[in-house]
Design a protein around this motif. Structure first.
Motif, PDB file in Angstrom:
ATOM      1  N   GLU A   1     -11.229 -26.101 -26.814  1.00 17.68           N
ATOM      2  CA  GLU A   1     -10.945 -26.139 -28.193  1.00 17.68           C
ATOM      3  C   GLU A   1     -11.765 -27.327 -28.862  1.00 17.68           C
ATOM      4  OE1 GLU A   1      -8.981 -28.468 -29.875  1.00 17.68           O
ATOM      5  OE2 GLU A   1      -7.852 -29.093 -28.285  1.00 17.68           O
TER       6      GLU A   1
ATOM      7  N   TYR B   1     -10.477 -28.228 -31.868  1.00 18.11           N
ATOM      8  CA  TYR B   1      -9.368 -28.519 -33.024  1.00 18.11           C
ATOM      9  C   TYR B   1      -9.107 -29.959 -32.995  1.00 18.11           C
ATOM     10  CZ  TYR B   1      -4.597 -28.020 -35.363  1.00 18.11           C
ATOM     11  OH  TYR B   1      -3.687 -28.084 -35.910  1.00 18.11           O
TER      12      TYR B   1
ATOM     13  N   ASN C   1      -5.880 -20.667 -33.719  1.00 13.24           N
ATOM     14  CA  ASN C   1      -6.971 -21.298 -33.554  1.00 13.24           C
ATOM     15  C   ASN C   1      -7.428 -21.744 -32.284  1.00 13.24           C
ATOM     16  OD1 ASN C   1      -5.178 -23.465 -34.059  1.00 13.24           O
ATOM     17  ND2 ASN C   1      -6.863 -24.907 -34.872  1.00 13.24           N
ATOM     18  N   GLU C   2      -6.630 -21.572 -31.578  1.00 11.59           N
ATOM     19  CA  GLU C   2      -6.640 -22.364 -30.077  1.00 11.59           C
ATOM     20  C   GLU C   2      -6.818 -21.191 -28.946  1.00 11.59           C
ATOM     21  OE1 GLU C   2      -5.044 -26.620 -29.796  1.00 11.59           O
ATOM     22  OE2 GLU C   2      -3.300 -25.036 -30.483  1.00 11.59           O
TER      23      GLU C   2
ATOM     24  N   ASN D   1      -7.600 -21.531 -25.078  1.00 12.48           N
ATOM     25  CA  ASN D   1      -6.465 -21.874 -24.441  1.00 12.48           C
ATOM     26  C   ASN D   1      -5.465 -20.772 -24.291  1.00 12.48           C
ATOM     27  OD1 ASN D   1      -7.257 -24.022 -26.476  1.00 12.48           O
ATOM     28  ND2 ASN D   1      -6.499 -25.188 -24.800  1.00 12.48           N
TER      29      ASN D   1
ATOM     30  N   ASN E   1     -12.655 -27.933 -35.536  1.00 17.64           N
ATOM     31  CA  ASN E   1     -11.672 -26.710 -35.771  1.00 17.64           C
ATOM     32  C   ASN E   1     -12.546 -25.478 -36.413  1.00 17.64           C
ATOM     33  OD1 ASN E   1      -9.384 -25.528 -35.457  1.00 17.64           O
ATOM     34  ND2 ASN E   1      -8.547 -26.079 -37.596  1.00 17.64           N
TER      35      ASN E   1
END
Length: 391
Positions: A214, A216, A365-366, A369, A233
């Protein structure tokens, strides 16, 4: 969908994300037990069902440029010897003498046609077959055909070499690596120059891998290194089976609005970057300055990992200035990963070990993961009847 079409679609979405201040998102957040990063039983299951039972990357093809070249690698509890044979093929075997279990080759790399065990002098060809026993009349009868170095499956494609640590496991490399190895193969790594390697040490292997999945964290963890080049992000995800293609828009991506959309695929590193992630432990970042292949090897405890950073470049340096530029980039990238990402990871390890919270949480948003952890759980379930996770 062709690779070119996939790239074009991802770039178009990245441009849209930048314009609208959005990112690719999962349907919901995901909680993962903190014990997933600390529990020794879970860790051992991961080693047995993921790392030992599925293809793992062990070397770049250009580390073994000629017949006779070899490399040793400690991967979990397996001391490996990887060699290039006279016919150009590669061999992956256990670097363990059948006599008294001494590691036959102790150097990290080199070039030899045969290997001699430093303990009692037994010698082996570079394909692992037993060549000679020292003082055989005094030792006794030895069946040479049954006393070579133990062989593991080997697979070479796209400039990368893979094996399966559990040599008894039957694996279809082509099927497992699938579209991701085809994506990598189009880059032609096998023809690139091998620049060198750096080794760093970090926290639990999944904490380390989480950091590659990611962007972020870019603004806060990499304010002076990554953020000036790349938006924080804003990401776009695609997958090939368990493997992830992760797109990051550069701050210069707006210039691609003047490019025909069907040509977006030609502009990697020129408006956007891709990270190619091979499940369970490899991250590939192709950059114009140098390409980094990160290989995370878990252990020796659940709280530790050893990461080898391999560096390659499309062309060999033509002078000392170019050689020094490669060295500088290797050092810079090593420092970014070690002093920024892995520094954070070691702090996270202390956090999960404190039991301050029962879970860690991955946001919408991840998405990468979340997908990765669902694949880990899928592998640990060890149930072929379960459907594979979807991105």
């Amino acid at each position: 969908m062709t690779t070119q079409s996939l790239y074009n679609d991802m770039v178009e979405k990245m441009i849209d994300h930048v314009d609208n201040k959005t990112t690719d998102m999962a349907e919901d957040t995901l909680s993962v037990p903190s014990s997933a990063y600390t529990d020794p039983q879970i860790w051992q299951q991961e080693m047995d069902l993921i790392f030992k039972n599925r293809p793992v990357f062990v070397a770049m093809s250009n580390e073994l440029p000629e017949p006779g070249c070899y490399k040793t690698l400690q991967f979990l509890d397996k001391p490996l010897l990887i060699t290039r044979l006279a016919d150009g093929s590669v061999r992956v075997m256990l670097n363990v003498c059948p006599h008294r279990a001494m590691q036959v080759v102790t150097e990290e790399s080199g070039k030899r046609s045969r290997f001699t065990c430093s303990y009692h002098g037994w010698s082996f060809r570079n394909d692992g077959s037993l060549l000679a026993v020292s003082e055989p009349a005094k030792f006794g009868e030895v069946d040479k055909d049954c006393n070579g170095l133990p062989q593991l499956p080997s697979y070479e494609h796209g400039g990368m070499i893979f094996t399966v640590l559990n040599g008894d496991t039957t694996v279809n490399f082509e099927e497992y690596l699938g579209g991701m190895i085809k994506d990598i193969a189009r880059l032609g790594f096998e023809h690139w120059h091998y620049c060198g390697k750096r080794t760093i040490y970090g926290a639990n292997w999944k904490i380390a891998y989480d950091g590659y999945l990611e962007g972020y964290h870019f603004a806060t963890a990499h304010p002076k290194t990554v953020t000036p080049r790349t938006y924080s992000n804003i990401m776009q995800f695609e997958n090939y089976g368990p493997h992830i293609l992760l797109g990051f828009p550069q701050r210069s991506i707006d210039k691609l609005k003047n490019v025909d959309k069907s040509d977006y695929w030609k502009h990697e590193n020129d408006g956007y970057d891709f990270i190619r992630l091979l499940f369970p432990n490899v991250s590939i970042f192709v950059a114009p300055e140098i390409t980094q292949i990160a290989q995370i090897i878990p252990g020796p405890t659940p709280a530790e990992n050893t990461t080898h950073l391999y560096f390659i470049h499309p062309e060999a340096p033509q002078n000392e200035e170019q050689q020094q530029a490669n060295e500088n980039m290797m050092e810079w990238l090593r420092d970014v990963v070690d002093e920024e990402d892995y520094f954070m990871g070691l702090k996270i390890q202390k956090g999960v070990e404190s039991n301050a919270h029962t879970h860690v949480t991955f946001g919408r948003n991840e998405r990468g993961n979340q997908f990765f952890h669902k694949w880990v759980d899928y592998c640990l379930a060890d149930d072929p009847g379960l459907p594979e996770p979807k991105l």
